[in-house]
Each structure stands twice: as structure tokens, then as C-alpha cells.
Design a protein around this motif. Structure first.
Motif, PDB file in Angstrom:
ATOM      1  N   VAL A  32      26.354  -5.395  14.400  1.00  0.00           N
ATOM      2  CA  VAL A  32      26.078  -6.046  13.290  1.00  0.00           C
ATOM      3  C   VAL A  32      25.432  -5.080  12.311  1.00  0.00           C
ATOM      4  O   VAL A  32      24.359  -4.473  12.983  1.00  0.00           O
ATOM      5  N   GLU A  33      25.561  -4.905  11.301  1.00  0.00           N
ATOM      6  CA  GLU A  33      24.846  -3.819  10.326  1.00  0.00           C
ATOM      7  C   GLU A  33      23.850  -4.799   9.573  1.00  0.00           C
ATOM      8  O   GLU A  33      24.185  -5.664   9.036  1.00  0.00           O
ATOM      9  N   THR A  34      22.409  -4.137   9.513  1.00  0.00           N
ATOM     10  CA  THR A  34      21.553  -4.800   8.630  1.00  0.00           C
ATOM     11  C   THR A  34      20.722  -3.742   8.071  1.00  0.00           C
ATOM     12  O   THR A  34      20.969  -2.610   7.983  1.00  0.00           O
ATOM     13  N   VAL A  35      20.055  -4.329   7.045  1.00  0.00           N
ATOM     14  CA  VAL A  35      18.975  -3.444   6.379  1.00  0.00           C
ATOM     15  C   VAL A  35      17.651  -4.237   6.427  1.00  0.00           C
ATOM     16  O   VAL A  35      17.546  -5.415   6.327  1.00  0.00           O
ATOM     17  N   LYS A  36      16.575  -3.440   6.869  1.00  0.00           N
ATOM     18  CA  LYS A  36      15.300  -4.100   6.825  1.00  0.00           C
ATOM     19  C   LYS A  36      14.647  -3.837   5.354  1.00  0.00           C
ATOM     20  O   LYS A  36      14.897  -3.527   4.525  1.00  0.00           O
ATOM     21  N   PRO A  37      13.523  -4.660   5.528  1.00  0.00           N
ATOM     22  CA  PRO A  37      12.755  -4.640   4.118  1.00  0.00           C
ATOM     23  C   PRO A  37      12.363  -3.538   3.629  1.00  0.00           C
ATOM     24  O   PRO A  37      12.309  -3.222   2.550  1.00  0.00           O
ATOM     25  N   ASP A  38      12.055  -2.322   4.628  1.00  0.00           N
ATOM     26  CA  ASP A  38      11.729  -1.245   4.213  1.00  0.00           C
ATOM     27  C   ASP A  38      12.958  -0.380   3.589  1.00  0.00           C
ATOM     28  O   ASP A  38      12.745   0.917   3.361  1.00  0.00           O
ATOM     29  N   GLY A  39      14.079  -0.840   3.774  1.00  0.00           N
ATOM     30  CA  GLY A  39      15.303  -0.305   3.198  1.00  0.00           C
ATOM     31  C   GLY A  39      16.038   0.460   4.509  1.00  0.00           C
ATOM     32  O   GLY A  39      16.958   0.925   4.424  1.00  0.00           O
ATOM     33  N   VAL A  40      15.522   0.681   5.601  1.00  0.00           N
ATOM     34  CA  VAL A  40      16.021   1.137   6.763  1.00  0.00           C
ATOM     35  C   VAL A  40      17.235   0.384   7.144  1.00  0.00           C
ATOM     36  O   VAL A  40      16.952  -0.736   7.372  1.00  0.00           O
ATOM     37  N   THR A  41      18.192   1.027   7.456  1.00  0.00           N
ATOM     38  CA  THR A  41      19.332   0.245   8.108  1.00  0.00           C
ATOM     39  C   THR A  41      19.620   0.498   9.560  1.00  0.00           C
ATOM     40  O   THR A  41      19.225   1.591  10.163  1.00  0.00           O
ATOM     41  N   ARG A  42      20.007  -0.624  10.373  1.00  0.00           N
ATOM     42  CA  ARG A  42      20.398   0.095  11.492  1.00  0.00           C
ATOM     43  C   ARG A  42      21.862  -1.044  11.909  1.00  0.00           C
ATOM     44  O   ARG A  42      22.367  -1.778  11.181  1.00  0.00           O
ATOM     45  N   SER A  43      22.411  -0.598  13.215  1.00  0.00           N
ATOM     46  CA  SER A  43      23.436  -1.021  13.689  1.00  0.00           C
ATOM     47  C   SER A  43      23.260  -1.905  15.157  1.00  0.00           C
ATOM     48  O   SER A  43      22.801  -0.876  15.839  1.00  0.00           O
ATOM     49  N   ILE A  44      23.432  -3.117  15.199  1.00  0.00           N
ATOM     50  CA  ILE A  44      23.088  -3.596  16.525  1.00  0.00           C
ATOM     51  C   ILE A  44      24.358  -4.078  17.360  1.00  0.00           C
ATOM     52  O   ILE A  44      25.114  -4.950  16.683  1.00  0.00           O
ATOM     53  N   PRO A  45      24.818  -3.457  18.391  1.00  0.00           N
ATOM     54  CA  PRO A  45      25.675  -4.116  19.176  1.00  0.00           C
ATOM     55  C   PRO A  45      25.774  -5.565  19.661  1.00  0.00           C
ATOM     56  O   PRO A  45      24.759  -6.060  19.663  1.00  0.00           O
TER      57      PRO A  45
END
Ligand SMILES: Cc1cc2nc3c(=O)[nH]c(=O)nc-3n(C[C@H](O)[C@H](O)[C@H](O)COP(=O)(O)OP(=O)(O)OC[C@H]3O[C@@H](n4cnc5c(N)ncnc54)[C@H](O)[C@@H]3O)c2cc1C
Ligand code: SF4
Ligand code: FES
Ligand code: FES
Lengths: 316, 214
Positions: free
Chosen positions: A176-189
Motif C-alpha cells: 500500500v503506497e501512501t503520502v503523509k501530511p508532510d509530503g513523505v511517501t511510504r510503502s506498507i506491505p
């Protein structure tokens, strides 16, 4: 329904930061789960952020041969996509086994993952529920539990996750790919995305406040024979009592995940490895540690048989 | 076209009320700021059955209520109001949806077709005619939703959207009774007219032989 303001977000980062600034805000995608819950005042957002205009509605090939599914891709379009039908059949099958044609036309990839439990006490605002009101108590424990979880439950909550799609995503090792409020993105298995209830059944996923799902990524196709077998109280348009997603290879190896039995799609590595040994060993490992009531103990037998049916289906 | 006449509380009334209370109590001149539960209004413009409609609505208004209560298009029915029955099915930009689980303000620029737009008493849509011929209803409450759904089902099959009962996901689709039953499962008929509904749709699809109806 409580009154709310309505706005259309223009970029994913803008949506995330708007949501983070206001704890009463919620994203709305297809609206098929959120509006249902808002009508019952189980969800009471004061600010709705419409994410439909974010252009997250494409399915694209990834560099390593997989697929990147935009968060706003509708369930109908995902199930009908030629690449998905050919290489990720279990996902098409799971989607098509869920809800109705009308609902799948609206329901989105992200909204489907985040849909909330169908525990009848969660829906009944006259009854205590730890998921609705942390600390209030769980009406299901000691109550009517036919539809409830048998694995990974806690003293606080025994609800299941109702998504069919998520079970297929689990067997496909999606992220699952996301973007956080500070603009940082991450990928969660996907394995770490949904949580077990523990002492905080109201915290259902790994998402942090305001974090927006932008896509779900599938690794490159693993081949094999795919099947999704769903058992429900009527032949269509009903949630799963138990469901099985499986991918089997000619040499007998494969993967399997269960739906309808836990607070998240249920997959056990040792059970995957036991596939060549047959259904008995697989189901023993998958269902190890189950905690049942007299009303839902049938799910163990049903899971074993559904597993058999899914494997037969995959081989046919 | 402005359609605010039908609103129980029009934007102008609210502005006037706001101004009046502002004059008395010095409150801000918007209704929403008065109490946290006051409605928030928003404007939306969409096409319904080919006609452009503009509405100023409480943001909570569903597409179903906008059609029925504000535009007086009462062909679309409210059964459960929770996505569980299909009585409220309408076609938006060519796709069927449950209008009870969709906010009207989220349909800016959309093209909406309701049962009133599919046909008229003197010019029935082939599905409407077939429902009459095959007795595809008893009380008729679910029928507008059934027919809108059926129209979209036939388009979905043409477009190659598979279903739960499609045997091979990579094969061409066929119109069979089994396919129609599965695809129409989101439309509940409390009178149980299901077999006649399938016959009516099958006739319009033109692809069902008598044997396949069984
Ligand atoms: C009668 C009925 C029967 C159903 N049967 C089934 C079934 O058999 N199987 C099944 O799997 N499902 C079933 N469903 C559930 C359906 O699949 C979900 O309602 C749907 O997938 C939710 O998607 P949505 O886009 O409408 O979500 P929404 O209602 O818009 O949103 C759901 C949640 O996700 C959040 N959200 C949405 N998008 C994002 C994003 N990009 N980032 C972060 N948060 C986001 C929202 O804030 C909200 O909390 C059924 C629903 C109904 C009403
Ligand atoms: S099982 Fe979970 S969702 Fe259901 S009543 Fe108990 S706490 Fe609430
Ligand atoms: S009224 Fe919308 S589905 Fe029942
Ligand atoms: S005709 Fe009465 S509900 Fe269908």
C-alpha cells in the motif's frame, strides 16, 4: 447525519495536509461505506475531503513487471482490467465476489481496503462497542457471534474485516503506497497494513492521521492457478462467512489466505509451505490457535472444506 | 436553471435569517457559523435526463434525495437507503450506481439518467416494454431500479466486464440466465418477480434461448 463542510482536494499532498490539520475531517472516495456509517452517525466527520479528483484512477505497469493500481480505481475497473484477469485472476475473482455491480462501480481500491467491520453491534449504536467507543466494552463477546472472528481475536474485540479484495491482495503480497501530511511517501506491505484488534480495536490499520493512500502495488505475476472461493448465506450480494484465496503451482507449492475469520486477511507462512502435504496439514496450520464460540465454531470446518473447494477450483 | 424554489430552506432565506440575527445579536452573517449543527450549503450543477439542473443543497443531501425531493423525479425509489436493495439505482456517466450512497454535491458535471429518462409512457424503452410483457413486477416498487440496472448490465456485458459466474475470465462473455441473475443480484425484489425479470432482460438481450431461461 451530522452537518459537514465539503471540499474537493486538488493534489494528494494537499488532501493529506488538510486532513491532518482537522481531526474531524475524513476523505471520501466512492462513499459506499463512509456514507452508510455517517447516516447511522457511527462516523461523524465535520469536514469531507473529496479525493475523486486526484487523478489516482490509473492502472500502470511498474518497472519490475508488476502493476500499480491507483487508490481511486473502481472495483469494477480493476476486476475487468485485462492484465489483472490474465495475471492476477485471484484479485478479479475476489472483487467480483463482493458487493453488487452498482457498489463495485463506485467502490475504490483504497476505500475497499479501509471499509469497516460488519459486526452487527458495531452498527447498533445502542450497544457498547470498543471499536466505536474505546473502553465501552464489546457486546459481541458473550452475545451473538455467528459472523465473528475465530483467529487473532482479543478480549476487546472479535470483529472480522469484511473485504474480499484484501484477501486476494494478501495472497498476492501487495503493498500500500501512501503520502503523509508532510509530503513523505511510504510503502506498507499488505501483511502489516491491517492490524489485529488487541487493546485498541478502533485502530484498524497502520495509517497515521491524515495519511492518504495513493496506490496499491502488485509485484510481478507469480503465475500458477488462481482461485477465490467465498462461502456466504446467499449465492450473491452477501459478505463472506469464510473465504479462501489461493494460488497453486503445478509442483504442489503455492499460497493461501483466508477471509471472514479474523480482523485482517489471514495468512500463515507455515501453512503455505505445507500445501504439498494436502488440505489437512494446511488447515491445521492456518487455523492453529483458533478461539471459537458455540455459534462460530462451524467456521473451522467450513474453512477446511472451503480450502478444499478452492484448491479443486484452482486445478480445474 | 436554478431550482432553489423546491428547497425548504433556500439560500436566500438563510442569508436573510443570518442577516437578521446578525443585526440583533451581532452574529456572523452565515447560517453555518451560527451553531455547529447548522447545515452547510453547496452548489452543484449536473445533467439529469439531458437537462441541466443547478441546485443549492445541504451537503448531506444524497443524489437520491436530490432527485426525488428537490427535482421531483420520484421514479427512482428509496428502499433501504443503505446500499442493500438497489431500488435507488440510477445511471451516472453510463454506469449504474446506488444513488442513496452518493452525495449530490459529488456529481458536479455528471450526466445522470433516471427511469424517467429511459422512456416515457408513449415511448417505452425496450426494457420497460419487456418488463410489462413478461410481468417483471408485482407491486412495481423495485422496478425503476431493476430497469436502470438491467440497462447498465447489458452495457457491461457488451463492454466485457466479467462477473462472479463468468467461467473463464479471459473468454468472451455470453448472455445467459445465470449471468443475468448474478449481475442483477444488487436489485432485491420483495415480490419475488425474479424469474420474469430475467426473462424480460433476456428477451431484450436477444441472446437467451428458451432452454437457457430455466
Ligand atoms: C450492501 C453492501 C454489500 C457489500 N458487500 C461487500 C462484499 O461482499 N465484499 C466486500 O469486500 N465489500 C462489500 N461491501 C463493501 C464495499 O466493498 C465498500 O463499501 C467499498 O469497497 C468502499 O469503497 P469506497 O471507495 O466507497 O469507500 P468510502 O466509503 O469512500 O471510504 C471508506 C473509508 O476509506 C477512507 N478512504 C477512502 N479513500 C482513501 C484514500 N485514498 N486514502 C485514505 N483513506 C481513504 C475514507 O475516509 C473512509 O474512512 C458492501 C457494501 C454494501 C453497502
Ligand atoms: S466485536 Fe469489535 S466491533 Fe463488534 S461489538 Fe465487539 S468491539 Fe465492537
Ligand atoms: S435505497 Fe439505495 S440501495 Fe436501497
Ligand atoms: S415488484 Fe414488488 S418489490 Fe419487486
Amino acid at each position: 447525519m451530522k452537518a459537514f463542510t465539503y471540499e474537493r482536494a486538488r493534489t494528494p499532498a494537499e488532501a493529506a495536509s488538510a486532513a491532518a490539520k482537522d481531526p474531524t475531517a475524513r476523505f471520501i472516495a466512492g462513499g459506499t461505506n463512509l456514507l452508510d456509517l455517517m447516516k447511522l452517525e457511527i462516523e461523524t466527520p465535520r469536514r469531507l475531503i473529496d479525493v475523486n479528483g486526484l487523478r489516482l484512477d490509473k492502472i500502470e505497469a511498474t518497472k519490475d513487471g508488476g502493476l500499480r493500481i491507483g487508490a481511486l480505481v473502481r472495483n469494477t475497473d480493476l476486476a475487468a482490467d485485462k492484465r489483472v484477469r490474465k495475471d492476477y485472476g485471484v484479485l478479479s475473482r475476489a472483487l467480483l465476489a463482493g458487493a453488487s455491480g452498482q457498489l463495485r462501480n463506485k467502490a475504490t481500491t483504497a476505500g475497499n481496503l479501509l471499509q469497516r467491520t460488519r459486526c452487527p453491534y458495531f452498527y447498533d449504536t445502542n450497544m457498547p462497542c470498543n471499536k466505536r467507543t474505546p473502553g465501552a466494552g464489546c457486546s459481541a463477546i458473550g452475545g451473538f457471534t455467528r459472523s465473528h472472528a475465530v483467529l487473532g481475536t482479543s478480549e476487546a474485540c472479535i470483529a472480522t474485516h469484511p473485504s474480499d479484495m484484501a484477501v486476494a491482495m494478501r495472497v498476492l503480497d501487495a503493498s500500500v503506497e501512501t503520502v503523509k501530511p508532510d509530503g513523505v511517501t511510504r510503502s506498507i506491505p499488505i501483511a502489516d497494513f491491517h492490524r489485529l484488534p488487541g487493546n485498541t480495536p478502533h485502530v484498524e490499520t497502520a495509517l497515521t492521521p491524515g495519511e492518504l493512500i495513493t496506490a496499491v502495488t502488485l509485484p510481478k505475476p507469480v503465475g500458477g492457478m488462481h482461485a477465490y472461493h467465498k462461502v456466504r448465506d446467499r449465492a450473491s450480494y452477501a459478505f463472506a462467512l469464510v473465504s479462501v484465496a489461493t494460488i497453486l503451482h503445478k509442483d504442489g507449492s503455492g499460497r493461501v489466505a483466508l477471509g471472514g475469520v479474523a480482523h485482517k486477511p489471514w495468512r500463515v507462512e507455515a501453512a503455505d509451505s505445507a500445501l504439498p502435504q494436502g488440505i489437512k496439514s494446511v488447515s491445521e496450520l492456518l487455523l492453529a490457535g483458533a478461539k471459537t464460540t458455540s455459534q462460530n465454531a462451524f467456521k473451522l470446518t467450513l474453512a477446511e472444506r472451503a480450502l478444499g473447494a478452492a484448491m479443486a477450483q484452482a486445478r480445474s | 436553471m436554478a431550482d432553489t424554489e423546491d428547497l425548504s430552506l433556500s439560500r436566500r432565506d438563510l442569508m436573510a435569517a443570518g442577516a437578521a440575527s446578525a443585526a440583533i445579536a451581532g452574529a456572523p452573517a452565515t447560517a453555518s457559523a451560527a451553531t455547529p449543527d447548522a447545515p452547510h450549503l453547496a452548489q452543484v450543477t449536473f445533467k439529469v435526463n439531458g437537462q441541466k439542473r443547478s441546485l443549492t443543497l445541504d451537503t448531506r443531501t444524497t443524489l437520491l434525495d436530490a432527485l426525488r425531493e428537490h427535482l421531483r423525479l420520484t421514479g427512482t425509489k428509496k428502499g433501504c437507503d443503505h446500499g442493500q436493495c438497489g431500488a435507488c439505482t440510477v445511471i451516472v456517466d453510463g454506469r449504474r450506481i446506488n444513488s442513496c450512497l452518493s452525495l449530490a454535491v459529488m456529481h458536479e458535471g455528471d450526466e445522470i439518467t433516471t427511469i424517467e429518462g429511459l422512456g416515457a409512457p408513449d415511448k417505452l424503452h425496450p426494457l420497460q416494454a419487456a418488463f410489462i410483457k413478461h410481468d417483471g413486477y408485482q407491486c412495481g416498487y423495485c422496478t425503476p431500479g431493476q430497469i436502470c440496472s438491467a440497462k447498465a448490465v447489458l452495457d457491461e456485458i457488451k463492454a466485457g466486464v466479467p462477473s462472479h459466474v463468468t467461467a473463464d475470465l479471459t473468454d468472451a462473455l455470453k448472455v445467459t440466465a445465470e449471468e443475468l441473475r448474478e449481475r442483477m443480484s444488487g436489485n432485491i425484489c420483495r415480490c419475488g418477480a425474479y424469474s420474469n425479470i430475467v426473462e424480460a432482460i433476456g428477451e431484450v438481450a436477444g441472446g437467451l434461448s428458451k432452454g437457457e431461461m430455466a
